[in-house]
Design a protein around this motif. Structure first.
Motif, PDB file in Angstrom:
ATOM      1  N   GLY A  17     -10.308  -6.240   8.855  1.00 52.67           N
ATOM      2  CA  GLY A  17      -9.394  -6.280   9.993  1.00 52.67           C
ATOM      3  C   GLY A  17      -7.926  -6.227   9.636  1.00 52.67           C
ATOM      4  N   GLU A  18      -7.610  -6.139   8.341  1.00 53.90           N
ATOM      5  CA  GLU A  18      -6.219  -6.079   7.911  1.00 53.90           C
ATOM      6  C   GLU A  18      -5.770  -4.628   7.764  1.00 53.90           C
ATOM      7  OE1 GLU A  18      -4.180  -8.675   7.470  1.00 53.90           O
ATOM      8  OE2 GLU A  18      -5.806  -9.993   8.156  1.00 53.90           O
ATOM      9  N   PRO A  19      -4.473  -4.350   7.935  1.00 54.06           N
ATOM     10  CA  PRO A  19      -3.983  -2.977   7.726  1.00 54.06           C
ATOM     11  C   PRO A  19      -4.044  -2.619   6.252  1.00 54.06           C
ATOM     12  CG  PRO A  19      -2.148  -4.471   8.059  1.00 54.06           C
ATOM     13  CD  PRO A  19      -3.395  -5.264   8.342  1.00 54.06           C
ATOM     14  N   PRO A  20      -4.059  -1.334   5.923  1.00 54.96           N
ATOM     15  CA  PRO A  20      -4.049  -0.927   4.506  1.00 54.96           C
ATOM     16  C   PRO A  20      -2.749  -1.336   3.833  1.00 54.96           C
ATOM     17  CG  PRO A  20      -3.701   0.957   5.935  1.00 54.96           C
ATOM     18  CD  PRO A  20      -4.062  -0.173   6.829  1.00 54.96           C
ATOM     19  N   SER A  21      -2.750  -1.376   2.511  1.00 60.08           N
ATOM     20  CA  SER A  21      -1.565  -1.775   1.763  1.00 60.08           C
ATOM     21  C   SER A  21      -0.468  -0.726   1.878  1.00 60.08           C
ATOM     22  CB  SER A  21      -1.921  -1.968   0.285  1.00 60.08           C
ATOM     23  OG  SER A  21      -0.753  -2.147  -0.489  1.00 60.08           O
ATOM     24  N   ALA A  22       0.717  -1.165   2.219  1.00 60.39           N
ATOM     25  CA  ALA A  22       1.862  -0.256   2.315  1.00 60.39           C
ATOM     26  C   ALA A  22       2.353   0.180   0.939  1.00 60.39           C
ATOM     27  CB  ALA A  22       2.995  -0.931   3.083  1.00 60.39           C
ATOM     28  N   ARG A  23       1.841  -0.433  -0.116  1.00 60.28           N
ATOM     29  CA  ARG A  23       2.193   0.009  -1.463  1.00 60.28           C
ATOM     30  C   ARG A  23       1.528   1.346  -1.775  1.00 60.28           C
ATOM     31  NH1 ARG A  23       0.858  -0.823  -7.013  1.00 60.28           N
ATOM     32  NH2 ARG A  23       2.738  -1.049  -8.268  1.00 60.28           N
ATOM     33  N   ARG A  24       0.388   1.625  -1.138  1.00 61.94           N
ATOM     34  CA  ARG A  24      -0.323   2.890  -1.165  1.00 61.94           C
ATOM     35  C   ARG A  24      -0.974   3.218  -2.506  1.00 61.94           C
ATOM     36  NH1 ARG A  24       0.245   6.503   3.057  1.00 61.94           N
ATOM     37  NH2 ARG A  24       0.318   8.363   1.740  1.00 61.94           N
ATOM     38  N   HIS A  25      -0.229   3.207  -3.606  1.00 57.15           N
ATOM     39  CA  HIS A  25      -0.788   3.634  -4.883  1.00 57.15           C
ATOM     40  C   HIS A  25       0.082   3.152  -6.016  1.00 57.15           C
ATOM     41  CE1 HIS A  25       2.412   6.619  -5.012  1.00 57.15           C
ATOM     42  NE2 HIS A  25       2.060   7.013  -3.793  1.00 57.15           N
ATOM     43  N   THR A  26      -0.349   3.410  -7.248  1.00 56.16           N
ATOM     44  CA  THR A  26       0.421   3.042  -8.430  1.00 56.16           C
ATOM     45  C   THR A  26       1.827   3.617  -8.350  1.00 56.16           C
ATOM     46  OG1 THR A  26      -1.589   3.052  -9.754  1.00 56.16           O
ATOM     47  CG2 THR A  26       0.497   3.154 -10.948  1.00 56.16           C
ATOM     48  N   GLY A  27       2.817   2.796  -8.613  1.00 56.80           N
ATOM     49  CA  GLY A  27       4.205   3.237  -8.528  1.00 56.80           C
ATOM     50  C   GLY A  27       4.877   2.844  -7.232  1.00 56.80           C
ATOM     51  N   GLY A  28       4.076   2.455  -6.235  1.00 55.69           N
ATOM     52  CA  GLY A  28       4.650   1.953  -5.001  1.00 55.69           C
ATOM     53  C   GLY A  28       5.106   2.989  -4.001  1.00 55.69           C
ATOM     54  N   CYS A  29       4.844   4.265  -4.255  1.00 55.85           N
ATOM     55  CA  CYS A  29       5.189   5.335  -3.310  1.00 55.85           C
ATOM     56  C   CYS A  29       6.697   5.354  -3.071  1.00 55.85           C
ATOM     57  CB  CYS A  29       4.391   5.162  -2.009  1.00 55.85           C
ATOM     58  SG  CYS A  29       4.405   6.634  -0.940  1.00 55.85           S
ATOM     59  N   ILE A  30       7.131   5.455  -1.810  1.00 62.10           N
ATOM     60  CA  ILE A  30       8.552   5.556  -1.479  1.00 62.10           C
ATOM     61  C   ILE A  30       9.149   4.202  -1.113  1.00 62.10           C
ATOM     62  CG2 ILE A  30       8.399   7.963  -0.743  1.00 62.10           C
ATOM     63  CD1 ILE A  30       8.272   6.974   2.153  1.00 62.10           C
ATOM     64  N   GLY A  31       8.366   3.144  -1.302  1.00 67.26           N
ATOM     65  CA  GLY A  31       8.824   1.806  -0.934  1.00 67.26           C
ATOM     66  C   GLY A  31       8.124   1.341   0.332  1.00 67.26           C
ATOM     67  N   GLU A  32       7.715   0.087   0.355  1.00 65.80           N
ATOM     68  CA  GLU A  32       6.897  -0.419   1.455  1.00 65.80           C
ATOM     69  C   GLU A  32       7.630  -0.391   2.794  1.00 65.80           C
ATOM     70  OE1 GLU A  32       4.925  -4.080   0.560  1.00 65.80           O
ATOM     71  OE2 GLU A  32       4.461  -3.475  -1.494  1.00 65.80           O
ATOM     72  N   ASP A  33       8.911  -0.673   2.800  1.00 67.17           N
ATOM     73  CA  ASP A  33       9.660  -0.657   4.068  1.00 67.17           C
ATOM     74  C   ASP A  33       9.690   0.745   4.673  1.00 67.17           C
ATOM     75  OD1 ASP A  33      10.158  -3.350   3.858  1.00 67.17           O
ATOM     76  OD2 ASP A  33      12.176  -3.117   3.003  1.00 67.17           O
TER      77      ASP A  33
END
Length: 216
Positions: free
Chosen positions: A190-206
């Motif tokens: 029931g939780e949303p997926p991680s905003a980190r998305r993948h190794t390296g953190g993508c473009i930033g969680e915000d």
């Protein structure tokens, strides 16, 4: 139902098999088991098991909870590893024993790399080739592809492999490529997926949360 759509391949990215760990086993009975190492997985998450400098005696991979090996003798399902034993370790030890006993041969690493599949531009099949074409699997695949579009992911090699098998994807926000599990991407319990998305953190969680409502 025809689902296979092929486009021209992208440039090949060669896996760094030198990063694999070295394993020096004991002897099995009177047969000396060769020293071997497990190399980096390819785009299908198949781990090469290497002896000598560059001889591949087989590739190991996971499908659902089972571990399988692909050798010169064909494909074999080793089933699930014992509790506490990584599947790669179980598969690599099995391959080394089979090779020492003369039941399988070796293939040069360069040949294995040359035969590895490459990413596709454009559409892929709806279902992974191992997934039976059933109403349930088709519905699950359609849900998964809608989720990929909403979360800005793109499948690069195959269709839906099931929720708990590796799926090689590309992040449309930053271009990262690698294996992911759909069960993680859709969110769990029931939780949303991680905003980190993948190794390296993508473009930033915000920034991810601002762009994609699914992460709010």
């Amino acid at each position: 139902m025809t689902t296979q759509l092929l486009e021209r391949p992208a440039t090949v990215t060669v896996a760094d098999t030198e990063a694999g760990r070295l394993i020096v086993p004991a002897t099995e009975g009177t047969t000396a088991i060769p020293t071997y190492r497990v190399g980096s997985p390819d785009i299908q998450c198949r781990y090469p098991v290497i002896v000598d400098e560059d001889q591949v005696i087989g590739r190991a991979y996971r499908w659902h909870r089972d571990w399988l090996v692909l050798t010169t003798a064909g494909e074999r399902n080793l089933r699930r590893p014992p509790k506490g034993t990584p599947g790669t370790d179980m598969a690599a030890a099995h391959l080394a024993e089979e090779y020492a006993a003369g039941r399988i041969g070796a293939v040069p690493l360069d040949q294995v790399l040359a035969e590895a599949p490459t990413p596709l531009y454009g559409p892929v099949s709806l279902l992974h080739p191992r997934m039976p074409v059933t109403d349930r699997n088709i519905e699950g695949a359609q849900i998964a592809f809608r989720g990929l579009r909403a979360h800005h992911w793109r499948a690069l090699l195959t269709g839906f492999p099931g929720s708990d098998n590796h799926w090689h994807l590309s992040c449309e926000l930053c271009g990262w490529e690698g294996p992911k599990f759909w069960s993680h991407l859709r969110g769990r319990n029931g939780e949303p997926p991680s905003a980190r998305r993948h190794t390296g953190g993508c473009i930033g969680e915000d920034k991810v949360r601002r762009l994609i409502p699914a992460y709010h």
